[in-house]
Write an enzyme that holds these catalytic residues in place. Structure first.
Site, mmCIF file in Angstrom:
data_model
loop_
_atom_site.group_PDB
_atom_site.id
_atom_site.type_symbol
_atom_site.label_atom_id
_atom_site.label_comp_id
_atom_site.label_asym_id
_atom_site.label_seq_id
_atom_site.Cartn_x
_atom_site.Cartn_y
_atom_site.Cartn_z
ATOM 1 N NE ARG A 1 -4.201 -1.663 0.258
ATOM 2 C CZ ARG A 1 -4.250 -2.880 -0.275
ATOM 3 N NH1 ARG A 1 -3.216 -3.357 -0.944
ATOM 4 N NH2 ARG A 1 -5.327 -3.628 -0.159
ATOM 5 C CB SER B 1 -8.811 -1.520 3.680
ATOM 6 O OG SER B 1 -9.103 -2.818 3.254
ATOM 7 C CD GLU C 1 -4.661 2.752 1.538
ATOM 8 O OE1 GLU C 1 -3.605 3.075 0.961
ATOM 9 O OE2 GLU C 1 -5.782 2.993 1.051
HETATM 10 N N1 EPU Z 1 -11.186 -10.593 9.681
HETATM 11 C C1 EPU Z 1 -11.801 -10.455 10.901
HETATM 12 N N2 EPU Z 1 -12.912 -9.654 10.992
HETATM 13 C C2 EPU Z 1 -13.413 -9.022 9.913
HETATM 14 C C3 EPU Z 1 -12.788 -9.155 8.668
HETATM 15 C C4 EPU Z 1 -11.660 -9.961 8.570
HETATM 16 O O1 EPU Z 1 -11.365 -11.019 11.897
HETATM 17 O O2 EPU Z 1 -14.424 -8.316 10.072
HETATM 18 C C5 EPU Z 1 -9.991 -11.436 9.559
HETATM 19 C C6 EPU Z 1 -10.227 -12.580 8.578
HETATM 20 O O3 EPU Z 1 -10.813 -13.667 9.211
HETATM 21 C C7 EPU Z 1 -8.830 -12.861 8.070
HETATM 22 C C8 EPU Z 1 -8.112 -11.530 8.186
HETATM 23 O O4 EPU Z 1 -8.931 -10.696 9.015
HETATM 24 O O5 EPU Z 1 -8.158 -13.761 8.933
HETATM 25 C C9 EPU Z 1 -7.871 -10.884 6.832
HETATM 26 O O6 EPU Z 1 -9.121 -10.573 6.197
HETATM 27 P P1 EPU Z 1 -9.228 -10.362 4.614
HETATM 28 O O7 EPU Z 1 -8.796 -11.591 3.894
HETATM 29 O O8 EPU Z 1 -10.594 -9.841 4.307
HETATM 30 O O9 EPU Z 1 -8.140 -9.277 4.263
HETATM 31 P P2 EPU Z 1 -7.719 -7.880 4.911
HETATM 32 O O10 EPU Z 1 -6.314 -8.024 5.368
HETATM 33 O O11 EPU Z 1 -8.683 -7.405 5.925
HETATM 34 C C10 EPU Z 1 -6.731 -6.945 2.698
HETATM 35 C C11 EPU Z 1 -6.768 -5.673 1.913
HETATM 36 C C12 EPU Z 1 -8.040 -5.613 1.084
HETATM 37 C C13 EPU Z 1 -8.054 -6.806 0.141
HETATM 38 C C14 EPU Z 1 -7.997 -8.088 0.973
HETATM 39 C C15 EPU Z 1 -7.881 -9.324 0.115
HETATM 40 C C16 EPU Z 1 -5.515 -4.039 3.202
HETATM 41 C C17 EPU Z 1 -5.563 -2.795 4.019
HETATM 42 N N3 EPU Z 1 -6.687 -4.511 2.788
HETATM 43 O O12 EPU Z 1 -7.785 -6.904 3.638
HETATM 44 O O13 EPU Z 1 -7.974 -4.425 0.299
HETATM 45 O O14 EPU Z 1 -9.227 -6.812 -0.658
HETATM 46 O O15 EPU Z 1 -6.826 -8.053 1.812
HETATM 47 O O16 EPU Z 1 -6.600 -9.406 -0.420
HETATM 48 O O17 EPU Z 1 -4.434 -4.548 2.945
HETATM 49 C C18 EPU Z 1 -8.586 -2.118 0.224
HETATM 50 O O18 EPU Z 1 -7.397 -1.846 0.282
HETATM 51 O O19 EPU Z 1 -9.463 -1.227 0.138
HETATM 52 C C19 EPU Z 1 -9.026 -3.515 0.283
HETATM 53 C C20 EPU Z 1 -10.305 -3.867 0.334
#
Ligand code: EPU
Length: 342
Positions: free
Chosen positions: A164, A238, A334
């Site tokens: 990012r 995010s 972000e």
């Molecule tokens: N999780 C929770 N609670 C929630 C949501 C998620 O505990 O409400 C846990 C999930 O169970 C999982 C972990 O958090 O273990 C990661 O969740 P997720 O796979 O949804 O990914 P993220 O790290 O929250 C990142 C990016 C997203 C991208 C997804 C998929 C960032 C800041 N965000 O989210 O990007 O779509 O991975 O690769 O790195 C964005 O930047 O706007 C965005 C949506």
């Protein structure tokens, strides 16, 4: 191209926040962009470039000439045996581009399906999802230097891509307007499907032959299931970055919070799940004064009917403070925040 004053920006940001631009221009060509830069100089205003406004928070009125990039065009620069090079105008819609490349048999962007925003904004935060980052496809970025209209070309290395992150958030912040990006895509249908949610999707749907088209469909389906569509519930994706910490800090957290999802990085540091920490602090699904935290994903702040960026920042700061108190981890916002005494 006309430059307007006091333009309402609510329709130009996916969080649907209320703010006015001191001056505003919608540009459709490099000539119009140059005219807008000249106008900003005459008015003595800084320039704020924007695409679809999907990664910005308008916390107040904007004392700048806001330049909305509406340039279009995709050009095939070169086609080799196994790859193709494209030049994409900054104003092209990112998701439309992903869909178009797939239709042409140009592969590499399918994991990045359905990300809101424009191609020109994509390098700034090095958009990434489901195991792939834009950086892996970018060859060059073309821009205009705001101070003197000079054309600049940045090589992949000069973009200094990180998680990012890029040079456009640091040394070149507010210094250039990105005009187009050059991508190198594959003609061979190789896929990246290591991301847990993606692998799980294919297992659940008993899909054994994973094509780039299948990856595109899976990503679209997963995103639709947990991320709100900004045209239905305004949001900026995010709201916080996943924090990346050193090994000692990661070890402290592993002992104190064994369930906290953590992802070791190639450089030895460890990325932590911000969504999980926010969720644990009880924020998921919270609604307050027309603003809230999405019920399906704790990392996404949503606007249910407020129009105040200032209030949104109050909520964001409260969330970050509670994560800091509970976990001793500082969250970083972000999207770029504008309109706070700029
Ligand atoms: N999780 C929770 N609670 C929630 C949501 C998620 O505990 O409400 C846990 C999930 O169970 C999982 C972990 O958090 O273990 C990661 O969740 P997720 O796979 O949804 O990914 P993220 O790290 O929250 C990142 C990016 C997203 C991208 C997804 C998929 C960032 C800041 N965000 O989210 O990007 O779509 O991975 O690769 O790195 C964005 O930047 O706007 C965005 C949506």
């Amino acid at each position: 191209m006309t430059v307007t004053t006091g333009e309402a920006l609510r329709g130009y940001n996916t969080l649907a926040l209320r703010a006015r631009a001191q001056a505003f221009a919608n540009v459709h060509s490099e000539q119009e962009l140059l005219a807008a830069l000249a106008c900003a100089r005459t008015l003595g205003l800084p320039v704020m470039p924007m695409g679809e406004g999907s990664n910005i928070v308008l916390a107040g009125d904007i004392q700048a000439l806001v330049v909305r990039q509406s340039t279009r065009g995709i050009e095939v620069l070169e086609r080799d045996v196994d790859c193709v090079r494209l030049r994409v105008a900054a104003g092209e819609s990112w998701h439309d581009l992903v869909r178009w490349t797939l239709q042409q048999g140009y592969y590499g962007l399918e994991n990045l399906a359905l990300i809101p925003g424009t191609a020109g904004a994509a390098p700034i935060q090095n958009i990434g999802a489901y195991g792939v980052e834009l950086a892996s496809s970018v060859q060059q970025v073309h821009a205009l230097r705001i101070a003197d209209d000079q054309r600049v070309v940045l090589s992949h290395q000069e973009c200094e891509f990180g998680y990012r992150d890029s040079v456009f958030k640091h040394r070149l912040r507010d210094k250039v307007v990105i005009t187009s990006i050059d991508l190198r895509l594959s003609l061979l249908p190789a896929v990246t499907v290591d991301y847990p949610a993606l692998a799980q999707y294919f297992a659940q749907h008993a899909i054994s032959e994973v094509t780039p088209e299948a990856v595109f469909d899976a990503v679209v389906s997963i995103r639709r299931s947990k991320l709100p569509d900004p045209s239905v519930i305004p949001n900026a994706g995010s709201f916080f970055k996943n924090p990346v910490v050193g090994q000692a800090e990661a070890e402290r957290l592993r002992v104190a919070h064994p369930d906290l999802p953590n992802y070791p990085q190639p450089d030895g540091r460890v990325k932590l799940s911000a969504a999980w920490m926010i969720d644990q602090c009880g924020w998921k699904g919270v609604r307050r004064d027309g603003l809230g935290v999405h019920a399906q994903h704790a990392l996404v702040l949503v606007n249910y009917g407020s129009d105040s960026g200032e209030q949104l920042m109050v909520l964001a700061n409260e969330i970050a403070a509670s994560v800091d108190t509970t976990f001793g981890v500082r969250l970083e916002i972000e999207p770029r925040v504008y309109g706070t005494g700029r």
